[in-house]
Design an enzyme around this catalytic site. Structure first.
Site, PDB file in Angstrom:
ATOM      1  N   GLY A 145       0.810  -1.213   0.000  1.00 32.48           N
ATOM      2  CA  GLY A 145       0.000   0.000   0.000  1.00 32.48           C
ATOM      3  C   GLY A 145       0.842   1.261   0.000  1.00 32.48           C
ATOM      4  O   GLY A 145       0.553   2.215  -0.729  1.00 32.48           O
ATOM      5  N   TYR A 146       1.893   1.264   0.801  1.00 35.97           N
ATOM      6  CA  TYR A 146       2.776   2.424   0.891  1.00 35.97           C
ATOM      7  C   TYR A 146       3.544   2.634  -0.408  1.00 35.97           C
ATOM      8  O   TYR A 146       3.590   3.749  -0.947  1.00 35.97           O
ATOM      9  CB  TYR A 146       3.746   2.225   2.062  1.00 35.97           C
ATOM     10  CG  TYR A 146       4.714   3.354   2.278  1.00 35.97           C
ATOM     11  CD1 TYR A 146       4.273   4.610   2.685  1.00 35.97           C
ATOM     12  CD2 TYR A 146       6.080   3.164   2.096  1.00 35.97           C
ATOM     13  CE1 TYR A 146       5.167   5.652   2.902  1.00 35.97           C
ATOM     14  CE2 TYR A 146       6.982   4.202   2.320  1.00 35.97           C
ATOM     15  CZ  TYR A 146       6.521   5.441   2.709  1.00 35.97           C
ATOM     16  OH  TYR A 146       7.404   6.464   2.920  1.00 35.97           O
ATOM     17  N   ALA A 147       4.134   1.554  -0.931  1.00 33.01           N
ATOM     18  CA  ALA A 147       4.907   1.670  -2.172  1.00 33.01           C
ATOM     19  C   ALA A 147       4.012   2.114  -3.332  1.00 33.01           C
ATOM     20  O   ALA A 147       4.440   2.902  -4.180  1.00 33.01           O
ATOM     21  CB  ALA A 147       5.589   0.347  -2.498  1.00 33.01           C
ATOM     22  N   SER A 149       1.391   4.025  -3.148  1.00 26.87           N
ATOM     23  CA  SER A 149       1.111   5.458  -3.005  1.00 26.87           C
ATOM     24  C   SER A 149       2.301   6.293  -3.458  1.00 26.87           C
ATOM     25  O   SER A 149       2.141   7.364  -4.055  1.00 26.87           O
ATOM     26  CB  SER A 149       0.738   5.793  -1.558  1.00 26.87           C
ATOM     27  OG  SER A 149       1.853   5.746  -0.688  1.00 26.87           O
TER      28      SER A 149
END
Length: 237
Positions: A145-147, A149
């Site tokens: 999810g972070y990557a 974004s």
């Protein structure tokens, strides 16, 4: 004429190191911060010419007010550093979707809102520096999810660099690797931190000041670097 920087996420961590580095370079600095009033005031007190404004980066009205203050107090905006970010780490099968939405609201919408205001207001000779992550290369488990974004941040930055043709404004993204900040260290035990530190041939974590040096270059003399993602990770990725 004094050059002026707006730094979001500037009250702590990498954002504070960036704000302080730009202050040492002689820029007036306006810090945007999410909610820690004490940290924001500490940051301002450590600098020569600075103001702090509480602003949600995903709120276009709050971001416009941040830029308004920079123009009113210091006469304009020459550098924008969008260091505000949120990170939630869970495997895809377990990731809470509300947490995903909050992360993407800050990292994607927030970057877009700040970049849009920068595109409207930066003076000729200006620079916009957004923040990605080396996880767009490493792609470690739990970082999906972070990557995702931050991959959006890289795409936005390159497209905007091309859209600002003819205005003498650079747009780049900085992609730190593991860096010793509260955001990175939260929830990690000592053994995990040591293992991650060994990923770099430098055999240490990055320091906020390491990242700030790269940002200062992009904000200053490095005018021929444009539309790039600069991986600042000590060769950890």
């Amino acid at each position: 004429m004094t050059r002026v920087a707006v730094v979001t996420g500037g009250s702590r961590g990498i954002g504070r190191a960036v704000a302080q580095r730009l202050d040492r370079d002689g820029l007036a600095v306006v810090i945007g911060y999410a909610g820690n009033d004490a940290a924001a005031q500490e940051a301002v007190a450590s600098m020569r010419q600075a103001r702090a404004v509480r602003a949600d980066v995903a709120d276009e009205t709050a971001v416009a007010a941040l830029f308004d203050l920079a123009e009113r107090e210091f006469g304009g905006v020459d550098v924008v550093v969008n260091a505000a970010g949120r990170m939630t780490l869970q495997p895809v099968a377990e990731l809470d979707l509300d947490a995903l939405d909050r992360m993407h609201r800050t990292n994607i919408r927030g970057t877009f809102v700040v970049s849009r205001e920068a595109a409207r207001r930066l003076r000729s000779g200006g620079a916009l520096i957004n923040f990605s992550t080396s996880q767009t290369r490493l792609l470690s488990p739990a970082y999906a999810g972070y990557a995702a974004s931050k991959a959006a941040v890289e795409a936005l930055s390159l497209v905007l660099a091309r859209e600002l043709r003819g205005r003498d404004i650079t747009v780049n993204a900085v992609a730190p690797g593991p860096t010793a900040t509260e955001l990175f260290l939260d929830g990690k035990d000592e053994a995990t931190v040591e293992r991650i530190a060994k990923l770099s041939p430098m055999e240490r974590l990055g320091r906020p000041e390491d990242i700030a040096e790269v940002v200062a270059g992009l904000a200053g003399a490095m005018r021929w670097v444009n539309g790039q993602t600069i991986f600042t990770n000590g060769a950890a990725a």
